[in-house]
Design an enzyme around this catalytic site. Structure first.
Site, PDB file in Angstrom:
ATOM      1  N   GLU A   1      49.811   4.331   3.837  1.00 22.09           N
ATOM      2  CA  GLU A   1      50.867   5.112   4.474  1.00 22.09           C
ATOM      3  C   GLU A   1      50.359   5.722   5.769  1.00 22.09           C
ATOM      4  O   GLU A   1      49.153   5.915   5.947  1.00 22.09           O
ATOM      5  CB  GLU A   1      51.376   6.216   3.543  1.00 22.09           C
ATOM      6  CG  GLU A   1      50.334   7.290   3.222  1.00 22.09           C
ATOM      7  CD  GLU A   1      50.850   8.367   2.283  1.00 22.09           C
ATOM      8  OE1 GLU A   1      51.738   8.068   1.455  1.00 22.09           O
ATOM      9  OE2 GLU A   1      50.372   9.508   2.395  1.00 22.09           O
TER      10      GLU A   1
ATOM     11  N   THR B   1      51.840   8.375   9.275  1.00 17.39           N
ATOM     12  CA  THR B   1      52.698   9.518   9.542  1.00 17.39           C
ATOM     13  C   THR B   1      54.167   9.130   9.405  1.00 17.39           C
ATOM     14  O   THR B   1      54.988   9.908   8.949  1.00 17.39           O
ATOM     15  CB  THR B   1      52.433  10.038  10.964  1.00 17.39           C
ATOM     16  OG1 THR B   1      51.031  10.085  11.159  1.00 17.39           O
ATOM     17  CG2 THR B   1      53.031  11.400  11.177  1.00 17.39           C
TER      18      THR B   1
ATOM     19  N   ALA C   1      53.459   1.447   3.728  1.00 18.03           N
ATOM     20  CA  ALA C   1      53.086   0.028   3.755  1.00 18.03           C
ATOM     21  C   ALA C   1      53.038  -0.531   2.331  1.00 18.03           C
ATOM     22  O   ALA C   1      52.370   0.033   1.459  1.00 18.03           O
ATOM     23  CB  ALA C   1      51.734  -0.141   4.430  1.00 18.03           C
TER      24      ALA C   1
ATOM     25  N   HIS D   1      48.468  -9.524   6.484  1.00 13.47           N
ATOM     26  CA  HIS D   1      47.566  -8.532   5.913  1.00 13.47           C
ATOM     27  C   HIS D   1      46.272  -8.536   6.726  1.00 13.47           C
ATOM     28  O   HIS D   1      45.642  -9.569   6.893  1.00 13.47           O
ATOM     29  CB  HIS D   1      47.283  -8.842   4.447  1.00 13.47           C
ATOM     30  CG  HIS D   1      46.617  -7.713   3.737  1.00 13.47           C
ATOM     31  ND1 HIS D   1      45.306  -7.357   3.943  1.00 13.47           N
ATOM     32  CD2 HIS D   1      47.116  -6.814   2.844  1.00 13.47           C
ATOM     33  CE1 HIS D   1      45.015  -6.307   3.205  1.00 13.47           C
ATOM     34  NE2 HIS D   1      46.092  -5.950   2.524  1.00 13.47           N
TER      35      HIS D   1
ATOM     36  N   ASP E   1      45.225   3.727  21.738  1.00 10.58           N
ATOM     37  CA  ASP E   1      45.078   4.525  20.513  1.00 10.58           C
ATOM     38  C   ASP E   1      44.238   3.786  19.476  1.00 10.58           C
ATOM     39  O   ASP E   1      44.588   3.744  18.304  1.00 10.58           O
ATOM     40  CB  ASP E   1      46.472   4.830  19.943  1.00 10.58           C
ATOM     41  CG  ASP E   1      46.440   5.977  18.946  1.00 10.58           C
ATOM     42  OD1 ASP E   1      45.492   6.775  18.986  1.00 10.58           O
ATOM     43  OD2 ASP E   1      47.367   6.078  18.121  1.00 10.58           O
ATOM     44  N   LEU E   2      43.104   3.275  19.913  1.00 10.84           N
ATOM     45  CA  LEU E   2      42.348   2.380  19.048  1.00 10.84           C
ATOM     46  C   LEU E   2      41.338   3.154  18.198  1.00 10.84           C
ATOM     47  O   LEU E   2      40.140   2.866  18.198  1.00 10.84           O
ATOM     48  CB  LEU E   2      41.656   1.303  19.895  1.00 10.84           C
ATOM     49  CG  LEU E   2      41.313  -0.017  19.207  1.00 10.84           C
ATOM     50  CD1 LEU E   2      42.478  -0.558  18.405  1.00 10.84           C
ATOM     51  CD2 LEU E   2      40.879  -1.038  20.241  1.00 10.84           C
TER      52      LEU E   2
ATOM     53  N   TRP F   1      39.724   4.505  14.535  1.00  9.24           N
ATOM     54  CA  TRP F   1      39.213   3.691  13.431  1.00  9.24           C
ATOM     55  C   TRP F   1      40.218   3.433  12.317  1.00  9.24           C
ATOM     56  O   TRP F   1      39.948   2.656  11.414  1.00  9.24           O
ATOM     57  CB  TRP F   1      37.903   4.242  12.901  1.00  9.24           C
ATOM     58  CG  TRP F   1      37.933   5.608  12.265  1.00  9.24           C
ATOM     59  CD1 TRP F   1      38.931   6.532  12.293  1.00  9.24           C
ATOM     60  CD2 TRP F   1      36.881   6.196  11.495  1.00  9.24           C
ATOM     61  NE1 TRP F   1      38.582   7.657  11.624  1.00  9.24           N
ATOM     62  CE2 TRP F   1      37.330   7.485  11.111  1.00  9.24           C
ATOM     63  CE3 TRP F   1      35.616   5.795  11.097  1.00  9.24           C
ATOM     64  CZ2 TRP F   1      36.536   8.345  10.350  1.00  9.24           C
ATOM     65  CZ3 TRP F   1      34.841   6.656  10.339  1.00  9.24           C
ATOM     66  CH2 TRP F   1      35.305   7.915   9.972  1.00  9.24           C
TER      67      TRP F   1
HETATM   68  N1  LIG Z   1      48.995  -5.300   8.578  1.00  6.84           N
HETATM   69  C1  LIG Z   1      48.419  -4.463   7.746  1.00  6.84           C
HETATM   70  N2  LIG Z   1      47.480  -4.884   6.883  1.00  6.84           N
HETATM   71  C2  LIG Z   1      46.888  -4.044   6.003  1.00  6.84           C
HETATM   72  N3  LIG Z   1      47.176  -2.743   5.930  1.00  6.84           N
HETATM   73  C3  LIG Z   1      48.097  -2.253   6.775  1.00  6.84           C
HETATM   74  C4  LIG Z   1      48.757  -3.074   7.734  1.00  6.84           C
HETATM   75  N4  LIG Z   1      49.614  -2.319   8.444  1.00  6.84           N
HETATM   76  C5  LIG Z   1      49.502  -1.074   7.953  1.00  6.84           C
HETATM   77  N5  LIG Z   1      48.594  -1.026   6.950  1.00  6.84           N
HETATM   78  C6  LIG Z   1      48.207   0.141   6.155  1.00  6.84           C
HETATM   79  O1  LIG Z   1      49.235   1.103   6.226  1.00  6.84           O
HETATM   80  C7  LIG Z   1      48.740   2.286   6.850  1.00  6.84           C
HETATM   81  C8  LIG Z   1      49.835   2.872   7.730  1.00  6.84           C
HETATM   82  O2  LIG Z   1      50.144   1.975   8.779  1.00  6.84           O
HETATM   83  P1  LIG Z   1      50.264   2.461  10.279  1.00  6.84           P
HETATM   84  O3  LIG Z   1      48.999   3.164  10.663  1.00  6.84           O
HETATM   85  O4  LIG Z   1      50.671   1.302  11.107  1.00  6.84           O
HETATM   86  O5  LIG Z   1      51.473   3.481  10.099  1.00  6.84           O
HETATM   87  P2  LIG Z   1      51.950   4.597  11.102  1.00  6.84           P
HETATM   88  O6  LIG Z   1      52.996   5.397  10.405  1.00  6.84           O
HETATM   89  O7  LIG Z   1      52.284   3.977  12.415  1.00  6.84           O
HETATM   90  O8  LIG Z   1      50.609   5.439  11.215  1.00  6.84           O
HETATM   91  P3  LIG Z   1      50.271   6.652  12.204  1.00  6.84           P
HETATM   92  O9  LIG Z   1      50.006   7.784  11.270  1.00  6.84           O
HETATM   93  O10 LIG Z   1      49.026   6.175  12.927  1.00  6.84           O
HETATM   94  O11 LIG Z   1      51.453   6.852  13.111  1.00  6.84           O
HETATM   95  C9  LIG Z   1      47.487   1.844   7.603  1.00  6.84           C
HETATM   96  O12 LIG Z   1      46.559   2.884   7.720  1.00  6.84           O
HETATM   97  C10 LIG Z   1      46.950   0.747   6.724  1.00  6.84           C
HETATM   98  O13 LIG Z   1      46.216   1.292   5.658  1.00  6.84           O
END
Ligand SMILES: Nc1ncnc2c1ncn2[C@@H]1O[C@H](COP(=O)(O)OP(=O)(O)OP(=O)(O)O)[C@@H](O)[C@H]1O
Length: 617
Positions: free
Chosen positions: A306, A308, A312, A420, A460-461, A463
């Site tokens: 998940e 913010t 996922a 994935h 925004d790269l 970790w």
């Molecule tokens: N393609 C993927 N493969 C594996 N895991 C993924 C993938 N996309 C997202 N995830 C998992 O889901 C989490 C949330 O995805 P993501 O960081 O894209 O969401 P966000 O809501 O945009 O996050 P942020 O808090 O950075 O805004 C990631 O930290 C990762 O663990």
């Protein structure tokens, strides 16, 4: 020598400077006020604040935003106001403003700046960073951005209140920049084409006959010289129910889309939700069940992560990231993203997908940016199987997010169906120095390729946005400006995700996020590598975020080298560490990832270089 003193002997320049300093001091003091005010409980919490308090002045121009305090209370909802800005070119702009309330759920946020994982929040320990700086480049610490003490927010690295505040900055002022560069010979991947092209049948990039100079963003090599052109102000864009519109009408809407137009009247007709639907090749939103069933038995979905905004789920071999949109209540303490914001991310993801089509005649290609399989707009409640998956994950990991039962029946979402990519760098265990080398060279090569193809900057790269997996293949292929590179993997494969802050030039349009509207992004703790990187980006871009500054990619590479040295404990010798530190220093001298990939550090990893013969030459 001419004197600047007036008849009474007073130095006019000194006066001017003194008065400017006084003004600055006053401004800084008012900042302090704002920030302190934000922490002080107020008796009558305004849920929606008048424009002036929200940073929107009467002139409609978007000014710097202020945080306004809400008292601690049972609700974690924060209230935002969105404004439409006149900054930039023809654009769709959404301004943000934040009211902060303490968040009941603390812990993992993959946002900006970083917060530690887990349910229990522990103050960050910067001891290692401090020692590292002292040893290697203490001077940098002095050079870095001014002490946040003047703002009174980031009083110290261990200030948990401050850390908790920062994830609010993930709600950003989103700009969907629309600029027709009027290229006489543009690439086939212009935004209008991307929008009009079904995702399953993407055209290959044919850059063979294109002069790359024609694609470049003009007048932006130096931030100082970049002027902001006037743009059409969009005074309202109501999300309408487009359920009854025909697909043809939607297509027409896409064609008229202001993204590909400089006409402000077109922009005014722009219906972001209709456009989003059209881009996702839908006339009406889908049901979750219908989309999931394309990839797996919907009963078998598993939540895997998940963010913010997003949840996922694993569906068969794919990851479905679900982001709620357009609702007028907050989700996970954040105002929901709007259709136009998702539209930008959708278009960016689609554009980067082109790089994956490693065709014989491709000039730039790589598979490091996560593959987007499909994009869908969904509407309706979570199904029982999704709720089950969500609750299971919550039990095992402790979710930071709101329970999906809280969403209304009509809630809209965008679903990204992604390949994935593995585990994020934060939780991935690197085994040895070779694996560290491998991930650094793959990220550098990928950024170089995307820079060359689209002037891409990730911006925004951190970790959490670098995913890693292991596989059997010994090498991975890249094509950079016609040159094939075969990169040693040591069994590790990198995927880059999350293009929310990214900037791209599709050849016709520039998409970027105006980070100047999110001052809190730049106020993370001093010494924290991620926070320092945002500040350095601001310095490089001079807050002119539409410009092309590939140096920002280099900054993130330096950040990732630091992560290897400071946060990852793989097997390594002291020579390995010295090599990493020297790489970091040399990166200072590069203006782009394209330059960085030629660094001697990477030369042993690029096992093969075969020049493609360009028949047109
Ligand atoms: N393609 C993927 N493969 C594996 N895991 C993924 C993938 N996309 C997202 N995830 C998992 O889901 C989490 C949330 O995805 P993501 O960081 O894209 O969401 P966000 O809501 O945009 O996050 P942020 O808090 O950075 O805004 C990631 O930290 C990762 O663990």
């Amino acid at each position: 020598m001419a004197s600047n003193t007036g008849g009474n002997g007073v130095d006019l320049w000194s006066e001017i400077i003194a008065s400017q300093q006084q003004q600055q001091q006053q401004q800084q003091q008012s900042h302090v006020e704002v920030f302190y005010r934000r922490r002080k409980p107020s008796k009558t919490p305004p849920d929606v604040l008048p424009p002036k308090q929200m940073g929107l002045e009467d002139d409609g121009i978007h000014h710097r935003l202020s945080l306004v305090v809400l008292p601690p209370g049972p609700t974690k909802r924060i209230s935002w106001n969105r404004s439409l800005s006149t900054r930039g070119r023809t654009s769709i702009a959404v301004g943000t403003c934040i009211n902060h309330q303490p968040q009941p759920k603390k812990g993992k946020r993959k946002g900006k700046p970083p917060r530690p994982k887990g349910k229990q929040f522990k103050p960050q320990n910067f001891e290692m960073e401090r020692m590292y700086f002292e040893e290697v480049d203490a001077f940098e610490l002095l050079e870095e951005s001014p002490s946040p003490k003047v703002f009174g927010t980031w009083a110290g690295a261990n200030n948990t209140d401050s850390v908790a505040l920062t994830h609010l900055s993930t709600r950003l002022n989103k700009w969907l920049i629309c600029r027709n560069l009027n290229y006489s010979c543009g690439p086939s991947s212009t935004l209008s084409k991307i929008l009009g092209t079904p995702s399953v049948k993407l055209e290959p990039i044919d850059c063979g006959n294109i002069d790359p100079e024609n694609m470049k963003t003009p007048e932006k090599s130096s931030a100082k010289g970049t002027s902001r052109l006037p743009c059409a102000e969009i005074t309202s864009h109501k999300v309408e129910d487009v359920g009854n519109e025909s697909f043809e009408e939607l297509e027409a809407s896409v064609k008229k889309l202001s993204l590909a137009s400089t006409s402000s009247s077109d922009a005014l007709q722009f219906n972001p939700f209709a456009t989003l639907l059209a881009v996702c090749e839908q006339s009406v939103p889908s049901k979750f069940q219908d989309v999931f069933s394309k990839y797996c038995d919907p009963q078998e979905i598993i939540k895997i992560g998940e963010g913010t905004f997003g949840e996922a789920f694993m569906a068969g071999n794919y990851v479905c990231k679900i982001v709620p949109i357009d609702g007028d209540f907050r989700v996970n303490g954040e105002v929901q993203k709007r259709s136009e914001e998702l539209l930008e991310e959708v278009v960016l993801s689609r554009t980067l997908n082109y790089l994956r089509q490693n065709q014989e005649d491709a000039r730039n290609a790589c598979t490091t940016f996560i593959g987007t399989i499909d994009l869908k707009v969904c509407q309706g409640s979570y199904d029982a199987s999704m709720i089950k998956a969500w609750e299971e994950w919550d039990e095992n990991n402790g979710s930071e997010n709101d329970h999906p039962n809280e969403f209304p029946d009509k809630q809209r979402y965008v679903m990204f169906v992604l390949e994935h990519g593995g585990k994020d760098l934060e939780s991935f265990v690197l085994l040895n120095f070779n694996e560290a080398l491998s991930f650094l060279v793959q990220v550098t090569a990928a950024l170089a390729v995307a820079e060359a193809a689209y002037e891409f900057e990730h911006r925004d790269l951190h970790w959490g946005n670098v995913l890693l997996s292991r596989n059997e293949s010994a090498t991975v292929q890249f094509i950079l400006e016609g040159k094939k590179m075969s990169v040693k993997t040591f069994g590790l494969l990198v995927s880059i995700i999350d293009f929310t802050l990214s900037r791209i030039n599709t050849g016709e349009d520039i998409l970027y996020l105006d980070l100047s509207s999110d001052p809190y992004l730049f106020k993370g703790p001093k010494g924290d590598k991620q926070s320092e990187t945002y500040r350095k980006m601001k310095e490089i871009t001079d807050d002119c975020w539409e410009g092309s500054f590939p140096k920002t990619n280099v900054l993130w590479l330096q950040y990732l080298v630091d992560i290897c040295l400071l946060k990852k404990s793989f097997e390594r010798t002291s020579k390995n560490e010295r090599d990493l530190r020297s790489l970091k220093k040399r990166l200072d001298t590069y203006g782009s990832a394209k330059e960085a990939i030629s660094d001697p550090f990477f030369s042993d990893l690029l096992v093969e270089r075969v020049q493609i013969i360009d028949l047109d030459d």
